[in-house]
Write an enzyme that holds these catalytic residues in place. Structure first.
Site, PDB file in Angstrom:
ATOM      1  N   ASP A 122      88.867  14.516 -29.383  1.00  0.00           N
ATOM      2  CA  ASP A 122      89.163  15.361 -30.531  1.00  0.00           C
ATOM      3  C   ASP A 122      89.838  14.505 -31.604  1.00  0.00           C
ATOM      4  OD1 ASP A 122      89.577  18.478 -31.232  1.00  0.00           O
ATOM      5  OD2 ASP A 122      91.260  17.308 -32.003  1.00  0.00           O
ATOM      6  N   HIS A 157      87.285  22.671 -24.527  1.00  0.00           N
ATOM      7  CA  HIS A 157      88.439  21.788 -24.740  1.00  0.00           C
ATOM      8  C   HIS A 157      88.951  21.242 -23.409  1.00  0.00           C
ATOM      9  CE1 HIS A 157      89.104  23.502 -28.883  1.00  0.00           C
ATOM     10  NE2 HIS A 157      88.369  24.446 -28.337  1.00  0.00           N
ATOM     11  N   HIS A 178      81.637  24.951 -27.516  1.00  0.00           N
ATOM     12  CA  HIS A 178      82.339  23.727 -27.139  1.00  0.00           C
ATOM     13  C   HIS A 178      83.503  24.067 -26.226  1.00  0.00           C
ATOM     14  CE1 HIS A 178      84.182  25.270 -30.832  1.00  0.00           C
ATOM     15  NE2 HIS A 178      85.321  24.706 -30.449  1.00  0.00           N
ATOM     16  N   SER A 225      86.917  27.681 -33.701  1.00  0.00           N
ATOM     17  CA  SER A 225      87.010  27.347 -35.121  1.00  0.00           C
ATOM     18  C   SER A 225      85.631  27.025 -35.713  1.00  0.00           C
ATOM     19  CB  SER A 225      88.020  26.226 -35.380  1.00  0.00           C
ATOM     20  OG  SER A 225      87.803  25.167 -34.521  1.00  0.00           O
ATOM     21  N   TYR A 226      84.632  26.806 -34.847  1.00  0.00           N
ATOM     22  CA  TYR A 226      83.239  26.730 -35.331  1.00  0.00           C
ATOM     23  C   TYR A 226      82.334  27.321 -34.263  1.00  0.00           C
ATOM     24  CZ  TYR A 226      83.738  22.390 -32.632  1.00  0.00           C
ATOM     25  OH  TYR A 226      84.043  21.481 -31.649  1.00  0.00           O
ATOM     26  N   GLU A 231      79.698   9.309 -35.561  1.00  0.00           N
ATOM     27  CA  GLU A 231      80.653   9.258 -34.453  1.00  0.00           C
ATOM     28  C   GLU A 231      80.029   8.800 -33.129  1.00  0.00           C
ATOM     29  OE1 GLU A 231      83.667  12.382 -34.315  1.00  0.00           O
ATOM     30  OE2 GLU A 231      82.763  13.332 -36.072  1.00  0.00           O
ATOM     31  N   TYR A 284      88.681  31.587 -28.187  1.00  0.00           N
ATOM     32  CA  TYR A 284      88.059  32.741 -28.824  1.00  0.00           C
ATOM     33  C   TYR A 284      89.107  33.377 -29.718  1.00  0.00           C
ATOM     34  CZ  TYR A 284      85.094  36.631 -29.832  1.00  0.00           C
ATOM     35  OH  TYR A 284      84.314  37.531 -30.501  1.00  0.00           O
ATOM     36  N   HIS A 313      79.582  26.905 -32.543  1.00  0.00           N
ATOM     37  CA  HIS A 313      78.625  26.188 -31.701  1.00  0.00           C
ATOM     38  C   HIS A 313      79.421  25.890 -30.436  1.00  0.00           C
ATOM     39  CE1 HIS A 313      75.393  23.143 -30.804  1.00  0.00           C
ATOM     40  NE2 HIS A 313      76.359  22.768 -29.980  1.00  0.00           N
ATOM     41  N   LYS A 317      92.393  15.077 -33.161  1.00  0.00           N
ATOM     42  CA  LYS A 317      93.848  15.100 -33.040  1.00  0.00           C
ATOM     43  C   LYS A 317      94.370  14.009 -32.106  1.00  0.00           C
ATOM     44  CE  LYS A 317      93.819  19.622 -32.099  1.00  0.00           C
ATOM     45  NZ  LYS A 317      92.600  20.123 -32.762  1.00  0.00           N
TER      46      LYS A 317
END
Lengths: 300, 300
Positions: free
Chosen positions: B168, B242, B240, B235-236, B148, B232, B238, B170
Site C-alpha cells: 500500500d 488488506h 481488494h 475507497s474504490y 507500479e 465496506y 474494484h 502508506k
C-alpha cells in the site's frame, strides 16, 4: 556517579556514547521508539518521538528541502523529502539510571492471532477459563451498588434483560470526543460471546436500544455517532458491551477483537448457534496463559 | 500540461513553487499533514508523513545528531534531537492535478454510522455508485503492468482466482512493523463485499492462502501476525483485500469498517447470499455524497 548528567555543554553529544541493548517497543504509526541500553555503564532508557508537522513551518520546509522521487503513477507521485534538521526535530527523553521497572514499563508484548473453532473453545478455552476462575467480584459489587454506585449513568434493573451502564475507567468524562461507556448485564453466568444463543436476543436488543437512548439523553450523542460492540476474548468473563464514540480510535475497537452488537444480533437471528459453532479469531499477548494452551494443543 | 510531472531532475525542488491554500487535516499523533494548494497553477494535494524510526539506523542517528537540552528532572531529561536529513526523511505524496474529490477525501470530516439493509443497497447505494462511475483506471494500470510493475510483491495471473499483491502507498517498506499490502483481484466487476456470493469462495480462499504465503516468504511474517480484511464501504469499487500487521493500528482496521476475510469466507459458506441480505454498518463522512442519499431516503 551519573555521567548521564553530562557536563558536556547541555548534553549535546550525550547519545554518542549510548550502547543499544534492545528495542523495547516502537510504533510505526506514531513514529516512536523505546530503546534500552547503557550510558556510561548505567542502565538507561531512551525514547525518541518524531515531532508533529507544523503548519507555520511549511513554507520554510518546502523551500529548504530536497526531494528524491520514489514512484510515479498517473496523477500520483511519491518522494522522500530531506528537511533542514532544525525544521524536523526528534523529541528525545532519557531515563538514566533506569530501573528494571522502567524497562518493563516500556516493553511491548507481542500479540499472536489465534484461530479458535467451536471445538477449540470447548477443549482449550473453556477449561482454561474455568480453571483460572478469574474473580468478577468487582463486577458484582457494581451490580449490587456496593461500589461505583454514584458513577452509574443508567440502569434497567430487570434480572433477565436488565443492565447497568457506566463510564469506562479510561474515559475522564471531560469531553464527549472519547466517550466510552460499558453496559454490564445483570444476568450472571454469561461468560462471553461464545455463550450467546438466540434466547439472548431480547437481552442484547434491550442493551442496544436503551443504551443508545441513555447516551443520547445524558451526553447528547445520537446512535449514528456510536460504535457498540463486544470483545472476544473479553478482559473479564461476565457479559458486557462497549459503547464508544465513532471516530475515537478506542483501544480494542479493531476488527480482530471487536464484534458489532448489531451484527451479533443479526447472526443469532439467522443461526441460533452462530457463536457456538463459528471459528473466531482474536489476538493474544505472548505472556497470556491461554496462548500457552493453544501452543500446547498444537493450534499455533 | 502537467508541470507537476517536473522535468527538473526527478522533482528535487518541485515543492519550492508550491503555494499552500489550506491544511485539510493533520494528526499530531501520526505526524501527518494533508495540504491543499497550487503547483504551477494546478490544484494539488501534498501529503507529508514523517517516517518511522528504524532500529538499523540508531547508531548513525546517535553519533551523527546534535541534542539541545529542554528539561531535566531527577533521572529524567528531555532533548530536541537534530538528525542528519538522510536519516530523518519525510514521506511526501503529491496528487497533481487534484480534483475536488481528492480535496474532499483528505479533508477532516465528521463521520456518521449508516445502517444499510440489502434493500437500501439496491435502492440507494448501488445507483449512487453507478451514477458516479468512479474511475479505477489506476487499478487497471497496475493489473496490466502499465504502472507500479516493479512494486509487485506477488502475482497469481489466473483470470478467475488470481490477484496482484503489492505494498500500500502508506507503507514505506523500510520496516515490517507497519506492514500494509493490498491484494487486487484480476477479475473485474466485483465492486465490493456486497457483490460476493458463494461462487467467490475459491477466489477469496486463494487470496487468503497465497497472500499469507507470499508475505511469509517476502517479509518473514507468519499468518499469526496478520490482520486480513476487506473494507465496506471500500475507497474504490474494484475488489481488494488488506493485509496489515497485527498490532499496527492501521487506519480503517476498526470494527465499523473492516471485515475479516476469514469471517467473510465462513459467512458465505453457511449462507451463499449473506452479503446480499445482511444489514451492514459503516461510517460515512459528512461530505460524502452517499450520506446525502441516505438522508434523502430518510434512513438517517
Amino acid at each position: 556517579r551519573v555521567k548521564c548528567d553530562s557536563e558536556n555543554n547541555g548534553g549535546e553529544t550525550l547519545l554518542c556514547g549510548f550502547q543499544t541493548s534492545s528495542v523495547l517497543s516502537d510504533s510505526a504509526r506514531e513514529k516512536t521508539i523505546f530503546i534500552h541500553g547503557k550510558l556510561d555503564d548505567q542502565d538507561a532508557v531512551v525514547i525518541l518521538e518524531k515531532t508533529p508537522i507544523r503548519e507555520d513551518t511549511l513554507t520554510d520546509l518546502f523551500t529548504g528541502s530536497r526531494l528524491k522521487l520514489e514512484m510515479r503513477n498517473d496523477i500520483y507521485s511519491t518522494y522522500w523529502l530531506q528537511a533542514p534538521p532544525h525544521l524536523n526535530e526528534i523529541k528525545t527523553t532519557v531515563v538514566c539510571p533506569a530501573t528494571e521497572k522502567h524497562v518493563k514499563k516500556y516493553q511491548r508484548q507481542e500479540s499472536f492471532l489465534v484461530e479458535e473453532s467451536g471445538t477449540d473453545y470447548e477443549s482449550i478455552t473453556l477449561p482454561y477459563i474455568q480453571r483460572q476462575s478469574f474473580s468478577v467480584q468487582w463486577v458484582y459489587n457494581i451490580l449490587e451498588k456496593k461500589a461505583e454506585a454514584e458513577r452509574i449513568t443508567y440502569e434497567d434493573p430487570d434480572p433477565e434483560v436488565g443492565f447497568v451502564l457506566l463510564p469506562d475507567f479510561k474515559w475522564d468524562q471531560k469531553q464527549v470526543n472519547d466517550l466510552y461507556l460499558i453496559a454490564i448485564v445483570h444476568k450472571r453466568n454469561i461468560r462471553s460471546l461464545r455463550d450467546l444463543t438466540s434466547e439472548h436476543i431480547p437481552l442484547l436488543q434491550n442493551i442496544f436500544q436503551r443504551g443508545k437512548e441513555a447516551i443520547l439523553k445524558n451526553f447528547n450523542l445520537p446512535a449514528s455517532k456510536l460504535r457498540v460492540y463486544l470483545h472476544y476474548q473479553p478482559s473479564y468473563y461476565h457479559l458486557h458491551v462497549h459503547f464508544t464514540k465513532l471516530g475515537y480510535e478506542a483501544p480494542g475497537c479493531g476488527v480482530e477483537r471487536a464484534h458489532l452488537l448489531a451484527d451479533v444480533i443479526q447472526n443469532l437471528q439467522s443461526d441460533p448457534k452462530y457463536y457456538k459453532t463459528r471459528t473466531l479469531y482474536f489476538p493474544l499477548r505472548a505472556d497470556d496463559g491461554l496462548l500457552g494452551k493453544f501452543k500446547e494443543a498444537g493450534r499455533l
